[in-house]
Design a protein around this motif. Structure first.
Motif, PDB file in Angstrom:
ATOM      1  N   ASP A 252       5.767 100.093  33.325  1.00  8.92           N
ATOM      2  CA  ASP A 252       6.540  98.873  33.239  1.00  8.92           C
ATOM      3  C   ASP A 252       7.983  99.162  33.686  1.00  8.92           C
ATOM      4  OD1 ASP A 252       6.490  96.205  32.749  1.00  8.92           O
ATOM      5  OD2 ASP A 252       6.984  96.393  30.625  1.00  8.92           O
ATOM      6  N   LEU A 253       8.555  98.301  34.527  1.00  5.20           N
ATOM      7  CA  LEU A 253       9.912  98.484  35.034  1.00  5.20           C
ATOM      8  C   LEU A 253      10.924  97.893  34.064  1.00  5.20           C
ATOM      9  CD1 LEU A 253       9.383  97.579  38.771  1.00  5.20           C
ATOM     10  CD2 LEU A 253       9.652  99.832  37.777  1.00  5.20           C
ATOM     11  N   ALA A 254      12.069  98.557  33.925  1.00  2.57           N
ATOM     12  CA  ALA A 254      13.147  98.067  33.062  1.00  2.57           C
ATOM     13  C   ALA A 254      14.106  97.237  33.902  1.00  2.57           C
ATOM     14  CB  ALA A 254      13.875  99.243  32.434  1.00  2.57           C
ATOM     15  N   PRO A 255      14.636  96.138  33.355  1.00  8.28           N
ATOM     16  CA  PRO A 255      15.603  95.337  34.116  1.00  8.28           C
ATOM     17  C   PRO A 255      16.893  96.124  34.357  1.00  8.28           C
ATOM     18  CG  PRO A 255      15.390  94.505  31.879  1.00  8.28           C
ATOM     19  CD  PRO A 255      14.368  95.571  32.043  1.00  8.28           C
TER      20      PRO A 255
ATOM     21  N   SER B 260      19.609  94.695  24.913  1.00 12.34           N
ATOM     22  CA  SER B 260      19.685  96.061  25.421  1.00 12.34           C
ATOM     23  C   SER B 260      19.088  96.081  26.816  1.00 12.34           C
ATOM     24  CB  SER B 260      18.918  97.007  24.489  1.00 12.34           C
ATOM     25  OG  SER B 260      17.544  96.695  24.548  1.00 12.34           O
ATOM     26  N   PRO B 261      19.334  97.127  27.615  1.00 11.83           N
ATOM     27  CA  PRO B 261      18.812  97.163  28.971  1.00 11.83           C
ATOM     28  C   PRO B 261      17.290  97.111  29.047  1.00 11.83           C
ATOM     29  CG  PRO B 261      20.376  98.942  28.602  1.00 11.83           C
ATOM     30  CD  PRO B 261      20.178  98.249  27.309  1.00 11.83           C
ATOM     31  N   THR B 262      16.580  97.419  27.947  1.00 12.85           N
ATOM     32  CA  THR B 262      15.118  97.443  28.005  1.00 12.85           C
ATOM     33  C   THR B 262      14.495  96.111  27.595  1.00 12.85           C
ATOM     34  OG1 THR B 262      15.016  98.316  25.759  1.00 12.85           O
ATOM     35  CG2 THR B 262      15.048  99.913  27.578  1.00 12.85           C
ATOM     36  N   THR B 263      15.266  95.191  27.104  1.00 11.03           N
ATOM     37  CA  THR B 263      14.695  93.895  26.714  1.00 11.03           C
ATOM     38  C   THR B 263      14.561  93.013  27.933  1.00 11.03           C
ATOM     39  OG1 THR B 263      16.864  93.020  26.239  1.00 11.03           O
ATOM     40  CG2 THR B 263      15.668  93.972  24.397  1.00 11.03           C
ATOM     41  N   PRO B 264      13.553  92.155  27.953  1.00 11.28           N
ATOM     42  CA  PRO B 264      13.411  91.264  29.112  1.00 11.28           C
ATOM     43  C   PRO B 264      14.563  90.271  29.180  1.00 11.28           C
ATOM     44  CG  PRO B 264      11.822  90.719  27.408  1.00 11.28           C
ATOM     45  CD  PRO B 264      12.510  91.968  26.977  1.00 11.28           C
TER      46      PRO B 264
END
Length: 173
Positions: free
Chosen positions: A1-4, A30-34
């Motif tokens: 899964d790619l992180a935004p 956070s950077p990992t939340t959609p």
């Protein structure tokens, strides 16, 4: 899964955004939340911040408006190269006249009000000076000496003729 690559919260414009960035951007994302939907637009006139919108910066000292006005008037009265000036002069018949002309000399006067750093040689250093005549200046050369005295005299082109005038008789247009 790619992180935004970006956070979901947008930075607020101006001082509010700078304060929020310095405080750690209280948004909970956070950077990992959609990426969430865009937040509603900020109100047109946001409420004043706790510290007046300064983010801990110190208050600037107040400006002395009288000193500022005096400085602006001195700045406006400075003579610049080849500027249009209003000059008073004595006509051949002895009468006083006033006309517009072009400034030819006399704008490069040294600033004697302030000591500019490194504008003078160190103390104890002697500079070479041209020898001064010991006797009085001959009559024919007295007019030539005035051309060298740019602190008191300026050259102005009036009606196609160069005139040497006292600095007090010349003002910018």
């Amino acid at each position: 899964d790619l992180a935004p690559s970006r956070s979901a919260r947008r930075k607020l414009p101006g001082a509010e955004g700078r304060c929020a960035a310095g405080a750690g951007a209280a948004g909970g994302s956070s950077p990992t939340t959609p990426r969430a939907a865009l937040p509603p637009a900020a109100p047109a006139a946001p409420a004043a911040l706790k510290d007046g919108g300064r983010c801990g910066r110190q208050e600037r000292p107040s400006i002395d408006l009288d000193a500022l006005d005096q400085w602006e008037s001195r700045r406006g009265a400075r003579l610049k190269p080849y500027m249009r000036v209003k000059a008073s002069y004595v006509k051949h018949g002895g009468g006083q006249a006033e006309a517009a002309g072009t400034l030819l000399t006399g704008w490069g006067v040294p600033n004697r009000l302030a000591a500019v750093p490194h504008s003078l040689p160190p103390e104890g250093v002697r500079r070479a000076q041209a020898p001064r005549p010991e006797g009085p200046v001959p009559i024919g050369l007295s007019e030539a000496e005035k051309w060298r005295d740019s602190e008191h005299f300026v050259g102005v082109l009036i009606h196609g003729a160069e005139r040497l005038l006292p600095r007090e008789w010349v003002s910018p247009l």
